[in-house]
Structure formats: structure tokens, C-alpha cells
Scaffold this motif. Sequence first.
Motif, PDB file in Angstrom:
ATOM      1  N   ASN A  96      12.386  45.320  19.471  1.00 61.18           N
ATOM      2  CA  ASN A  96      12.186  45.139  20.914  1.00 61.18           C
ATOM      3  C   ASN A  96      11.693  43.726  21.178  1.00 61.18           C
ATOM      4  OD1 ASN A  96       9.668  45.622  19.788  1.00 61.18           O
ATOM      5  ND2 ASN A  96       8.902  46.759  21.534  1.00 61.18           N
ATOM      6  N   ILE A  97      12.095  43.197  22.301  1.00 58.00           N
ATOM      7  CA  ILE A  97      11.865  41.794  22.621  1.00 58.00           C
ATOM      8  C   ILE A  97      10.702  41.653  23.603  1.00 58.00           C
ATOM      9  CG2 ILE A  97      12.927  39.698  23.535  1.00 58.00           C
ATOM     10  CD1 ILE A  97      14.151  40.759  20.942  1.00 58.00           C
ATOM     11  N   GLY A  98       9.788  40.753  23.283  1.00 58.32           N
ATOM     12  CA  GLY A  98       8.712  40.421  24.221  1.00 58.32           C
ATOM     13  C   GLY A  98       7.817  41.583  24.579  1.00 58.32           C
ATOM     14  N   PHE A  99       7.598  42.484  23.601  1.00 57.27           N
ATOM     15  CA  PHE A  99       6.717  43.634  23.794  1.00 57.27           C
ATOM     16  C   PHE A  99       7.155  44.507  24.974  1.00 57.27           C
ATOM     17  CE2 PHE A  99       4.312  40.472  21.491  1.00 57.27           C
ATOM     18  CZ  PHE A  99       3.734  41.224  20.474  1.00 57.27           C
ATOM     19  N   ASN A 100       8.468  44.548  25.219  1.00 52.54           N
ATOM     20  CA  ASN A 100       8.973  45.492  26.204  1.00 52.54           C
ATOM     21  C   ASN A 100       9.955  46.417  25.509  1.00 52.54           C
ATOM     22  OD1 ASN A 100      11.494  44.159  25.991  1.00 52.54           O
ATOM     23  ND2 ASN A 100      10.919  42.696  27.582  1.00 52.54           N
ATOM     24  N   ASP A 101      10.740  47.153  26.254  1.00 46.51           N
ATOM     25  CA  ASP A 101      11.606  48.147  25.641  1.00 46.51           C
ATOM     26  C   ASP A 101      13.058  47.690  25.531  1.00 46.51           C
ATOM     27  OD1 ASP A 101       9.660  50.031  25.111  1.00 46.51           O
ATOM     28  OD2 ASP A 101       9.740  50.855  27.130  1.00 46.51           O
ATOM     29  N   LYS A 102      13.299  46.386  25.593  1.00 42.38           N
ATOM     30  CA  LYS A 102      14.641  45.868  25.397  1.00 42.38           C
ATOM     31  C   LYS A 102      14.843  45.543  23.917  1.00 42.38           C
ATOM     32  CE  LYS A 102      17.775  42.111  26.677  1.00 42.38           C
ATOM     33  NZ  LYS A 102      17.930  40.841  27.435  1.00 42.38           N
ATOM     34  N   PHE A 103      15.880  46.111  23.307  1.00 43.46           N
ATOM     35  CA  PHE A 103      16.153  45.899  21.888  1.00 43.46           C
ATOM     36  C   PHE A 103      17.282  44.893  21.704  1.00 43.46           C
ATOM     37  CE2 PHE A 103      13.667  49.663  21.612  1.00 43.46           C
ATOM     38  CZ  PHE A 103      13.123  49.648  20.340  1.00 43.46           C
ATOM     39  N   ASP A 104      17.171  44.137  20.609  1.00 38.51           N
ATOM     40  CA  ASP A 104      18.175  43.134  20.305  1.00 38.51           C
ATOM     41  C   ASP A 104      18.347  43.060  18.790  1.00 38.51           C
ATOM     42  OD1 ASP A 104      20.047  41.218  20.681  1.00 38.51           O
ATOM     43  OD2 ASP A 104      18.697  39.683  21.444  1.00 38.51           O
ATOM     44  N   TYR A 105      19.439  42.391  18.358  1.00 35.46           N
ATOM     45  CA  TYR A 105      19.684  42.192  16.946  1.00 35.46           C
ATOM     46  C   TYR A 105      18.621  41.313  16.318  1.00 35.46           C
ATOM     47  CZ  TYR A 105      24.420  44.108  16.636  1.00 35.46           C
ATOM     48  OH  TYR A 105      25.496  44.926  16.607  1.00 35.46           O
ATOM     49  N   GLY A 106      18.449  41.457  15.006  1.00 37.11           N
ATOM     50  CA  GLY A 106      17.627  40.563  14.220  1.00 37.11           C
ATOM     51  C   GLY A 106      18.174  40.496  12.819  1.00 37.11           C
ATOM     52  N   ARG A 107      19.401  40.016  12.664  1.00 39.25           N
ATOM     53  CA  ARG A 107      20.077  40.122  11.372  1.00 39.25           C
ATOM     54  C   ARG A 107      19.660  39.051  10.360  1.00 39.25           C
ATOM     55  NH1 ARG A 107      26.413  41.537  12.704  1.00 39.25           N
ATOM     56  NH2 ARG A 107      26.175  43.778  12.917  1.00 39.25           N
ATOM     57  N   TYR A 108      19.021  37.999  10.795  1.00 35.34           N
ATOM     58  CA  TYR A 108      18.553  36.936   9.893  1.00 35.34           C
ATOM     59  C   TYR A 108      19.706  36.244   9.147  1.00 35.34           C
ATOM     60  CZ  TYR A 108      14.241  39.629  10.485  1.00 35.34           C
ATOM     61  OH  TYR A 108      13.191  40.313  11.002  1.00 35.34           O
TER      62      TYR A 108
END
Length: 347
Positions: free
Chosen positions: A65-77
Motif C-alpha cells: 500500500n502506498i503512503g499509508f493508505n489503502d491504494k496498492f501498487d507493484y513493488g517488483r524491484y
Amino acid sequence: MRYFITCLVLIGLMSCKSEEPQKPRNISKVEIETLLQDSLLNVRALEINEGRVVAATSKGDIYQNIGFNDKFDYGRYWETTEDSLMNNNFRSLAFQGDYTYTLSIGSPAKLFQGGWLKYYEANDRAFYDSMDFWNDQEGIAIGDPTDNCMSIIITRDGGETWTKLSCDDLPKAKEGEAAFAASDTNISIIGNHTWVATGGKVSRVLYSPDKGKTWNVYDTPIIQGKETTGMYSIDFYDENNGFAIGGDYTKPNDTLNNKIRTQDGGKTWQVVANGKGPGYRSCVQYVPNSNAKELVAIGFKGIDYSNDAGETWKHLSDEGFYTIRFLNDSVAYAAGRGRISKLTFRE
């Protein structure tokens, strides 16, 4: 003098009242908010750390989740990985310190710190099921036997190196004893204490009082005897109170001997709610700040709640998930096939 005595009596009464045990809540419903949905999504590894939620999938994707909210995003590195995370079936995840750790099932077993490959095991029998950390420097992962004991790897240097324990230092596994990579909850840690749940034809608890340096093993009365039976999930509220759940996922409605509880740190276990719901569940977690009374169990057959340490259960939802973690005593995040959701529990 009378005034002084009266004050003492009142203070005593107030003190006694404040020491009364808190009455458990009676959760009656759960609100489910889907945050990420994709028909190809399959998540059995989910963690929360300092308010951030991280999930790893069977295809090697990592979401957060991004910015301590409930929106999720990739983090594949992708920019830092030495060995592509893609096509790894992640069932184990730990979010500790500055890093996200992921561990694949099957052979070769691969453990990543962020995007860097830190452990590699090419063994046809390798199959790792769960991972957890005692602190920012020391962590543990467990898997099925490749020799005559459960596979246990440990780091003592912040995840830089991982060492597999010798079977000379571990309890010998019994025939057909392994573990299930169902929800990344085969390991429970309280302080230096560690409990590992095995399953299959034999389902026992491995216990270490000293962060994996020495080990004991305890029998359990949970259903066992087949490859698909035993404990699928274990959780401890404190050093004494623990709960484990499982059953047989091929017979998910069976309710005999699939829920067990300990009050002596795992040395002895008792069957609870025998012959009553829930049936097979892949994950159980204590509700925070519940004095070891409140539990939530989930699986592909739904969500269930207990407020009396597992003696009785209330079925809250038919919505299926594989794994769950609590943010606080009312909000949790759950994941499974096709989605990651926010669960809010209400009285």
C-alpha cells in the motif's frame, strides 16, 4: 479520621474495579472492502509492519500500500534484482526493518532481501512454507524435510546470509511429516520463543525457547494421518496461550479434531469446539488486545470469530480468503484468490 478511612475504602473499591478482567467483545459482523482485484491474483503471504501492508503472489509479484493508505501498487524491484523475481511462487513473506523478504516454494528455493537473492537451495525435495523474524537481525524460515528433519534456515546478520540447521540439532521428522504453505502462519514468535506447526500424516509442534538455538517437539491431538491433514496455521498470544487450526482441505466441512489450544506454551494441547464449526481453515490469528480470548479464522469457506478462546465460534461471512493479519483490534487485511481486502470487524 473517619474521612481518612472513608477515602481508603473508596480507593480500595476503585482499585478493585480497575483490576476486573475486561469483558470480551461480541463481534457480530465483518465489513469487507476489496482494495485490489485481479482474476490472476493469488496471495498466501501478507504482512503488516508499522501500518504498511505488503503482499507477495504466486507469480512473483509484490504489492504494497502506498503512503499509508489503502491504494496498492507493484513493488517488483526490477532495477536491483540479481535473479528475476518473476515466475517465483511466493508463499512466505517477512517485512522487517528496511527490507521485504520473500521466499519461494519448490526447487530451487530462492529467498530474496528486497530484490537481492540471499539464499538458494537446489534440492528436488526443497519446499519452504513460512518465514518470520525475531528482530531486525535474526529471522527464520521453515520447510518440508529434505533429509530426516524439517528444513530450518536462520539468519543472524539482518538477512545477508542464511544457514540451514543440521538435522543433528533438530528433532527427527516422522514419516509423512511436513508442513503446509497455505497462509505463511506455520511459525509463531513471542519474544525469544518460537513455535513451528507441522502437518500431514504427523502433525506436531516444534518449540525453541532461544531463537532457534535449541529445539523440543510436542505431540498434538489435531486430526492427522493423511497427507492433507494436520495443522495449517498456528498463533500465540503470549508465552502461554496459543491456538492452531487446520483439518483436511479436501473435506473442508469436517469439524472433528481440527481446532486445538494450549495454555502452557505448547507443551500440551486440547481439542476445542469438537464437531462444531468452523471446519477446515487455512489461517487463525488472535485479535490484538483481547486477552487471548478473541480469534479469527479464515479459509476458502469463509470467516469465523470466537470470543471465548475458541470454545465457540460465530460464522461471519462466506467470503473466502487464504490469509489474514490484524492492523489493530478492529481492522485487518486479508488476501486470497483474486483479491486483497480490508476487513472491519464490528459488534
